[in-house]
Design a protein around this motif. Structure first.
Motif, PDB file in Angstrom:
ATOM      1  N   VAL A 208      -4.957  91.324 -66.612  1.00 13.02           N
ATOM      2  CA  VAL A 208      -6.112  90.520 -66.188  1.00 13.02           C
ATOM      3  C   VAL A 208      -5.791  89.023 -66.289  1.00 13.02           C
ATOM      4  O   VAL A 208      -6.037  88.246 -65.351  1.00 13.02           O
ATOM      5  CB  VAL A 208      -7.348  90.868 -67.042  1.00 13.02           C
ATOM      6  N   VAL A 209      -5.226  88.603 -67.418  1.00 11.80           N
ATOM      7  CA  VAL A 209      -4.940  87.172 -67.607  1.00 11.80           C
ATOM      8  C   VAL A 209      -3.871  86.692 -66.626  1.00 11.80           C
ATOM      9  O   VAL A 209      -4.010  85.622 -66.012  1.00 11.80           O
ATOM     10  CB  VAL A 209      -4.500  86.914 -69.064  1.00 11.80           C
ATOM     11  N   ARG A 210      -2.832  87.473 -66.459  1.00 11.92           N
ATOM     12  CA  ARG A 210      -1.750  87.063 -65.553  1.00 11.92           C
ATOM     13  C   ARG A 210      -2.239  86.934 -64.114  1.00 11.92           C
ATOM     14  O   ARG A 210      -1.930  85.965 -63.420  1.00 11.92           O
ATOM     15  CB  ARG A 210      -0.590  88.062 -65.636  1.00 11.92           C
ATOM     16  N   VAL A 211      -2.994  87.914 -63.656  1.00 11.81           N
ATOM     17  CA  VAL A 211      -3.496  87.871 -62.277  1.00 11.81           C
ATOM     18  C   VAL A 211      -4.464  86.710 -62.098  1.00 11.81           C
ATOM     19  O   VAL A 211      -4.427  85.998 -61.087  1.00 11.81           O
ATOM     20  CB  VAL A 211      -4.160  89.213 -61.909  1.00 11.81           C
ATOM     21  N   ALA A 212      -5.340  86.501 -63.086  1.00 16.23           N
ATOM     22  CA  ALA A 212      -6.321  85.414 -62.978  1.00 16.23           C
ATOM     23  C   ALA A 212      -5.627  84.065 -62.901  1.00 16.23           C
ATOM     24  O   ALA A 212      -5.980  83.213 -62.066  1.00 16.23           O
ATOM     25  CB  ALA A 212      -7.266  85.466 -64.181  1.00 16.23           C
ATOM     26  N   VAL A 213      -4.640  83.836 -63.756  1.00 19.03           N
ATOM     27  CA  VAL A 213      -3.929  82.553 -63.742  1.00 19.03           C
ATOM     28  C   VAL A 213      -3.153  82.389 -62.439  1.00 19.03           C
ATOM     29  O   VAL A 213      -3.157  81.317 -61.818  1.00 19.03           O
ATOM     30  CB  VAL A 213      -2.983  82.454 -64.964  1.00 19.03           C
ATOM     31  N   GLU A 214      -2.499  83.462 -62.018  1.00 17.96           N
ATOM     32  CA  GLU A 214      -1.640  83.382 -60.837  1.00 17.96           C
ATOM     33  C   GLU A 214      -2.451  83.149 -59.562  1.00 17.96           C
ATOM     34  O   GLU A 214      -2.061  82.333 -58.715  1.00 17.96           O
ATOM     35  CB  GLU A 214      -0.826  84.666 -60.717  1.00 17.96           C
ATOM     36  N   VAL A 215      -3.551  83.842 -59.416  1.00 23.03           N
ATOM     37  CA  VAL A 215      -4.308  83.777 -58.163  1.00 23.03           C
ATOM     38  C   VAL A 215      -5.321  82.630 -58.162  1.00 23.03           C
ATOM     39  O   VAL A 215      -5.458  81.919 -57.159  1.00 23.03           O
ATOM     40  CB  VAL A 215      -5.031  85.128 -57.920  1.00 23.03           C
ATOM     41  N   LEU A 216      -5.999  82.436 -59.287  1.00 24.19           N
ATOM     42  CA  LEU A 216      -7.087  81.463 -59.310  1.00 24.19           C
ATOM     43  C   LEU A 216      -6.647  80.072 -59.748  1.00 24.19           C
ATOM     44  O   LEU A 216      -7.128  79.071 -59.213  1.00 24.19           O
ATOM     45  CB  LEU A 216      -8.203  81.962 -60.247  1.00 24.19           C
ATOM     46  N   ALA A 217      -5.747  79.993 -60.725  1.00 23.23           N
ATOM     47  CA  ALA A 217      -5.414  78.681 -61.289  1.00 23.23           C
ATOM     48  C   ALA A 217      -4.170  78.052 -60.660  1.00 23.23           C
ATOM     49  O   ALA A 217      -4.170  76.857 -60.335  1.00 23.23           O
ATOM     50  CB  ALA A 217      -5.217  78.821 -62.801  1.00 23.23           C
ATOM     51  N   ARG A 218      -3.103  78.827 -60.496  1.00 18.13           N
ATOM     52  CA  ARG A 218      -1.821  78.226 -60.085  1.00 18.13           C
ATOM     53  C   ARG A 218      -1.901  77.434 -58.777  1.00 18.13           C
ATOM     54  O   ARG A 218      -1.350  76.331 -58.701  1.00 18.13           O
ATOM     55  CB  ARG A 218      -0.736  79.305 -59.981  1.00 18.13           C
ATOM     56  N   PRO A 219      -2.549  77.932 -57.735  1.00 17.98           N
ATOM     57  CA  PRO A 219      -2.594  77.135 -56.494  1.00 17.98           C
ATOM     58  C   PRO A 219      -3.307  75.804 -56.658  1.00 17.98           C
ATOM     59  O   PRO A 219      -3.195  74.931 -55.790  1.00 17.98           O
ATOM     60  CB  PRO A 219      -3.366  78.049 -55.525  1.00 17.98           C
ATOM     61  N   ARG A 220      -4.046  75.609 -57.790  1.00 17.64           N
ATOM     62  CA  ARG A 220      -4.843  74.396 -57.979  1.00 17.64           C
ATOM     63  C   ARG A 220      -4.329  73.518 -59.110  1.00 17.64           C
ATOM     64  O   ARG A 220      -5.049  72.621 -59.570  1.00 17.64           O
ATOM     65  CB  ARG A 220      -6.300  74.789 -58.258  1.00 17.64           C
ATOM     66  N   TYR A 221      -3.128  73.779 -59.630  1.00 19.83           N
ATOM     67  CA  TYR A 221      -2.594  72.936 -60.702  1.00 19.83           C
ATOM     68  C   TYR A 221      -2.561  71.464 -60.268  1.00 19.83           C
ATOM     69  O   TYR A 221      -2.848  70.571 -61.043  1.00 19.83           O
ATOM     70  CB  TYR A 221      -1.185  73.371 -61.079  1.00 19.83           C
ATOM     71  N   LEU A 222      -2.153  71.225 -59.044  1.00 19.25           N
ATOM     72  CA  LEU A 222      -2.139  69.884 -58.469  1.00 19.25           C
ATOM     73  C   LEU A 222      -2.768  69.971 -57.083  1.00 19.25           C
ATOM     74  O   LEU A 222      -2.714  71.032 -56.444  1.00 19.25           O
ATOM     75  CB  LEU A 222      -0.697  69.360 -58.363  1.00 19.25           C
ATOM     76  N   PRO A 223      -3.387  68.880 -56.616  1.00 19.66           N
ATOM     77  CA  PRO A 223      -4.027  68.936 -55.288  1.00 19.66           C
ATOM     78  C   PRO A 223      -3.029  69.327 -54.194  1.00 19.66           C
ATOM     79  O   PRO A 223      -1.931  68.760 -54.115  1.00 19.66           O
ATOM     80  CB  PRO A 223      -4.537  67.505 -55.089  1.00 19.66           C
ATOM     81  N   ALA A 224      -3.418  70.286 -53.370  1.00 21.70           N
ATOM     82  CA  ALA A 224      -2.542  70.717 -52.273  1.00 21.70           C
ATOM     83  C   ALA A 224      -2.485  69.635 -51.192  1.00 21.70           C
ATOM     84  O   ALA A 224      -3.405  68.823 -51.050  1.00 21.70           O
ATOM     85  CB  ALA A 224      -3.065  72.021 -51.688  1.00 21.70           C
TER      86      ALA A 224
END
Length: 320
Positions: A208-224
């Protein structure tokens, strides 16, 4: 205390080394074969000549480089299924090493003998968690270096290091994933106090934590970043830039999506099927943000790991 801890956990450590040896028997020959073919195709020189700019002018050299990359992917693309195994390995550490660490002692009742000796519960926990964590970190670092070496040619020839799967098995994040899985397993053992439920809780929590970070957080670490370019122009995304394309589409003059998840061109002069004013639209994370993203995600999982260890120690102090 260190010697006792080592003797109690040396079998799992040696078992892990045996597993690593078996993996090396697969990784080393296939890795050498990939690198030999990568150099034989001239992909290294071809992609180096393209540079790292996000856009390049479409030329015969660019088209030939892309063709060689596709040929390489057709030959070795199936090895990505092996890379999926490497994504799962950290979770197994949490399930088979972390979860039984405390849960087995409590389930079998041996914790009453261990924790009533001259060593306090806090010292027992810090020594046990510290030694198993140190061994896990060393093994995980070796695993991360080996997998990064093995996967590099395939990643370079395809999606780049920021894409899903490629990012997860390279750099330093595999080490913190493994330590997080270990800490999660330990905490699950203090929460449920029975081995099998603790293992199930560790596996589900890790996923759950890995998928949540990968899908929800990682694309938004820095503005695209966003880029538009004409289908009838000569510019095309650089296949060697390593940019992580989040979404793409073809849009009309008003900015409305005409073709979702698609891209047109560059078209030969006078032969473009798109209407005048139509443009390709890309939202992406630049490839040179790889180490910045690695640092951010490492920080996230390091904090989660420290918090889990802290709460596990607090729960150990209350177990009767």
């Amino acid at each position: 205390m260190l010697w006792l801890t080592w003797r109690r956990h040396r079998k799992p450590a040696l078992f892990t080394l045996v597993v690593f040896g078996l993996l090396a028997a697969v990784v080393v020959p296939t890795g050498l074969a990939m690198r030999e073919k990568f150099d034989g195709y001239g992909l290294g020189a071809c992609r180096a000549a393209l540079g790292t700019a996000s856009m390049v002018t479409q030329t015969e050299a660019v088209a030939r480089c892309e063709s060689l990359s596709h040929q390489f992917q057709r030959e070795f693309g199936n090895l990505q299924f092996v890379a999926v195994l490497f994504v799962v390995l950290p979770a197994l550490v949490g399930v088979f090493f972390g979860a039984p660490l405390v849960a087995r002692e409590v389930e079998q009742g041996t914790h009453r003998l261990v924790w009533t000796q001259g060593v306090s519960r806090l010292r027992w926990a810090l020594t046990t968690f510290g030694l198993t964590g140190a061994i896990t970190a060393v093994l995980a670092a070796g695993y991360a270096l080996g997998v990064s070496w093995w996967f590099e040619p395939l990643v370079t020839a395809s999606t780049g290091r920021l894409a899903f799967l490629a990012f997860d098995v390279q750099g330093i994040v595999p080490v913190v994933y493994t330590l997080f899985a270990l800490a999660l397993g330990i905490f699950a053992g203090t929460y449920w106090r029975r081995v099998v439920p603790a293992m199930a809780l560790a596996l589900a929590g890790y996923a759950v934590v890995r998928v949540a970070v990968e899908v929800l957080a990682r694309p938004r670490y820095l503005p695209a970043q966003v880029r538009t370019f004409s289908p009838a122009g000569t510019q095309t995304p650089n296949p060697a830039s390593g940019d992580w394309v989040l979404t793409q589409s073809v849009r009309d003059e008003a900015g409305r999506v005409v073709l979702p998840q698609a891209r047109i061109g560059p078209c030969p002069a006078g032969q473009c099927p798109a209407d005048p004013g139509t443009a390709n639209w890309l939202e992406f994370q630049p490839g040179d943000r790889f180490w910045a993203f690695q640092a951010i995600e490492t920080g996230i999982f390091a904090v989660l790991t420290a918090a889990l260890v802290y709460f596990a120690i607090r729960r150990i102090r209350t177990i009767a």
